[in-house]
Design an enzyme around this catalytic site. Sequence first.
Site, PDB file in Angstrom:
ATOM      1  N   GLU A  94       0.837  -1.201   0.000  1.00  0.00           N
ATOM      2  CA  GLU A  94       0.000   0.000   0.000  1.00  0.00           C
ATOM      3  C   GLU A  94       0.871   1.249   0.000  1.00  0.00           C
ATOM      4  OE1 GLU A  94      -3.982  -1.580   2.291  1.00  0.00           O
ATOM      5  OE2 GLU A  94      -2.310  -0.937   3.538  1.00  0.00           O
ATOM      6  N   CYS A 107       3.256   8.476   1.046  1.00  0.00           N
ATOM      7  CA  CYS A 107       3.903   7.580   2.002  1.00  0.00           C
ATOM      8  C   CYS A 107       4.092   6.245   1.278  1.00  0.00           C
ATOM      9  CB  CYS A 107       2.997   7.444   3.226  1.00  0.00           C
ATOM     10  SG  CYS A 107       3.633   6.348   4.474  1.00  0.00           S
ATOM     11  N   CYS A 114       6.657  -6.810   7.174  1.00  0.00           N
ATOM     12  CA  CYS A 114       7.815  -6.291   7.909  1.00  0.00           C
ATOM     13  C   CYS A 114       8.258  -7.316   8.947  1.00  0.00           C
ATOM     14  CB  CYS A 114       7.423  -4.985   8.615  1.00  0.00           C
ATOM     15  SG  CYS A 114       8.816  -4.158   9.416  1.00  0.00           S
ATOM     16  N   CYS A 118       6.766  -4.462  15.483  1.00  0.00           N
ATOM     17  CA  CYS A 118       6.396  -3.430  16.472  1.00  0.00           C
ATOM     18  C   CYS A 118       4.963  -3.713  16.945  1.00  0.00           C
ATOM     19  CB  CYS A 118       6.484  -2.044  15.849  1.00  0.00           C
ATOM     20  SG  CYS A 118       8.145  -1.650  15.252  1.00  0.00           S
ATOM     21  N   CYS A 121       1.666  -1.946  15.399  1.00  0.00           N
ATOM     22  CA  CYS A 121       1.633  -1.757  13.943  1.00  0.00           C
ATOM     23  C   CYS A 121       1.011  -2.947  13.229  1.00  0.00           C
ATOM     24  CB  CYS A 121       3.068  -1.534  13.447  1.00  0.00           C
ATOM     25  SG  CYS A 121       3.199  -1.470  11.657  1.00  0.00           S
ATOM     26  N   GLU A 160      10.523  -1.910   6.839  1.00  0.00           N
ATOM     27  CA  GLU A 160      11.614  -1.167   7.470  1.00  0.00           C
ATOM     28  C   GLU A 160      12.642  -0.868   6.364  1.00  0.00           C
ATOM     29  OE1 GLU A 160      12.896   0.325  10.327  1.00  0.00           O
ATOM     30  OE2 GLU A 160      14.561   0.566   8.926  1.00  0.00           O
ATOM     31  N   SER A 191      12.216   6.802   7.113  1.00  0.00           N
ATOM     32  CA  SER A 191      11.949   6.521   8.530  1.00  0.00           C
ATOM     33  C   SER A 191      12.482   5.139   8.902  1.00  0.00           C
ATOM     34  CB  SER A 191      10.437   6.577   8.754  1.00  0.00           C
ATOM     35  OG  SER A 191      10.122   6.115  10.031  1.00  0.00           O
ATOM     36  N   SER A 213      12.157   6.250  14.640  1.00  0.00           N
ATOM     37  CA  SER A 213      11.012   5.919  15.490  1.00  0.00           C
ATOM     38  C   SER A 213      11.519   5.670  16.900  1.00  0.00           C
ATOM     39  CB  SER A 213      10.326   4.651  14.974  1.00  0.00           C
ATOM     40  OG  SER A 213       9.948   4.830  13.639  1.00  0.00           O
ATOM     41  N   MET A 214      11.193   6.574  17.812  1.00  0.00           N
ATOM     42  CA  MET A 214      11.664   6.388  19.181  1.00  0.00           C
ATOM     43  C   MET A 214      10.564   5.703  20.024  1.00  0.00           C
ATOM     44  SD  MET A 214      12.628   9.091  22.160  1.00  0.00           S
ATOM     45  CE  MET A 214      14.107   9.743  21.514  1.00  0.00           C
ATOM     46  N   HIS A 215       9.474   6.357  20.198  1.00  0.00           N
ATOM     47  CA  HIS A 215       8.286   5.849  20.891  1.00  0.00           C
ATOM     48  C   HIS A 215       8.470   5.615  22.384  1.00  0.00           C
ATOM     49  CE1 HIS A 215       7.038   5.829  16.853  1.00  0.00           C
ATOM     50  NE2 HIS A 215       7.409   4.619  16.544  1.00  0.00           N
ATOM     51  N   CYS A 332      -0.886   6.204  10.363  1.00  0.00           N
ATOM     52  CA  CYS A 332       0.362   5.608  10.839  1.00  0.00           C
ATOM     53  C   CYS A 332       0.121   4.281  11.572  1.00  0.00           C
ATOM     54  CB  CYS A 332       1.004   6.627  11.786  1.00  0.00           C
ATOM     55  SG  CYS A 332       2.626   6.185  12.282  1.00  0.00           S
TER      56      CYS A 332
HETATM   57  S1  SF4 Z   1       6.238   0.369  12.598  1.00  0.00           S
HETATM   58 FE1  SF4 Z   1       7.504   0.175  10.745  1.00  0.00          FE
HETATM   59  S2  SF4 Z   1       9.243  -1.088  11.421  1.00  0.00           S
HETATM   60 FE2  SF4 Z   1       7.626  -1.357  12.960  1.00  0.00          FE
HETATM   61  S3  SF4 Z   1       6.507  -3.200  12.278  1.00  0.00           S
HETATM   62 FE3  SF4 Z   1       5.465  -1.386  11.417  1.00  0.00          FE
HETATM   63  S4  SF4 Z   1       6.329  -1.175   9.387  1.00  0.00           S
HETATM   64 FE4  SF4 Z   1       7.725  -2.478  10.540  1.00  0.00          FE
END
Ligand code: SF4
Length: 351
Positions: A94, A107, A114, A118, A121, A160, A191, A213-215, A332
């Site tokens: 996508e 984007c 991936c 995370c 996500c 990623e 990113s 990406s810190m979070h 996101c």
């Molecule tokens: S936030 Fe980015 S790196 Fe993390 S699982 Fe999703 S797509 Fe992958």
Amino acid sequence: MENVRRPLLGMTLHELQAVTAELGMPKFAAKQIAAWIYDKKVRSIDEMTNLSLKHRLMLNERYEVGASAPVEAMRSVDGTVKYLYRTSEGNYVEAVYIPEAERATLCVSSQVGCKMNCQFCMTGKQGFTANLTPAQILNQIYSLPERDMLTNVVFMGMGEPMDNLDNVLRALEVLTADYGYAWSPKRITVSTVGLRKGLRRFIEESDCHLAISMHSPLPEQRESLMPAEKAYSITEMIDLLHDYDFSKQRRLSFEYIMFKGVNDTPLYAKEVAHLLRGIDCRINLIRFHAIPGVDLEGSSMDRMIAFRDYLTQHGFYTTIRASRGEDIFAACGMLSTARQQHIDISKKQQG
Ligand code: SF4
């Protein structure tokens, strides 16, 4: 066996020169082909009319432009459009088109699924299927209906980027080179969660903006949200970033998704400020969008504003990123093609 033609889209000038050499074409033909693809954006080799008919026929035997239109589009009430692309291998990715008052951002995805897993996500939940080739990365731009309106591209879609860095760097070369799209690197942001193998190489080989990406500023908590922390911790990453000057040319930003009652108190803001002290960067706060099967909630706007104000007062340019396309699962962390992948696999099994 079926004759599979290779895509010219995504090739660097060097690679196009190898193609013209292989086919006995003059060296300058590589630049002509690049202009037809990246400037005039043709969809077939037959349209490359300054190449001789003989050379077009020879090219057509082994190569194709390699563009393919999106197979589906979903429109949000806020104008965001999520496009679904099918790759030649039958995978789906996508890309999200986000129009704003003075800019229009795409984007893009760098992988099908991936590996990073995370917790917040949907792409992470989907798991990993494949790396996208430079052609497949660039096709998201090339075949975008609104491509002529684009002002910016962000590599924040599925995957990623630093886990597919060779292909991402080749796509970036085409986007920024004079023979390619000739975009300023300032129009592109990549990113990453931060991978030990890729981060330094990216900084040294690309001038595009970098978003990390810190979070969470706390390694243990970050690891529970982002397993990648275990292999390369945020503190090690910050150490590396101190080696570079981000005050000129390119921008370094940190992305911080705010989870209610998890990472959104003033204590966390203080830790973030402490961790980033001495680094020229900006911080983007992002509201979490609930996804199925995940027991996390988004912070209130009051919390986000207090967090932003603390960081601003401590010298960090901090924004609260507007949420776009939530109603079409385009915001996101919400991208996933697990359903389409599954439907196609089921069809193959039945067939
Ligand atoms: S936030 Fe980015 S790196 Fe993390 S699982 Fe999703 S797509 Fe992958």
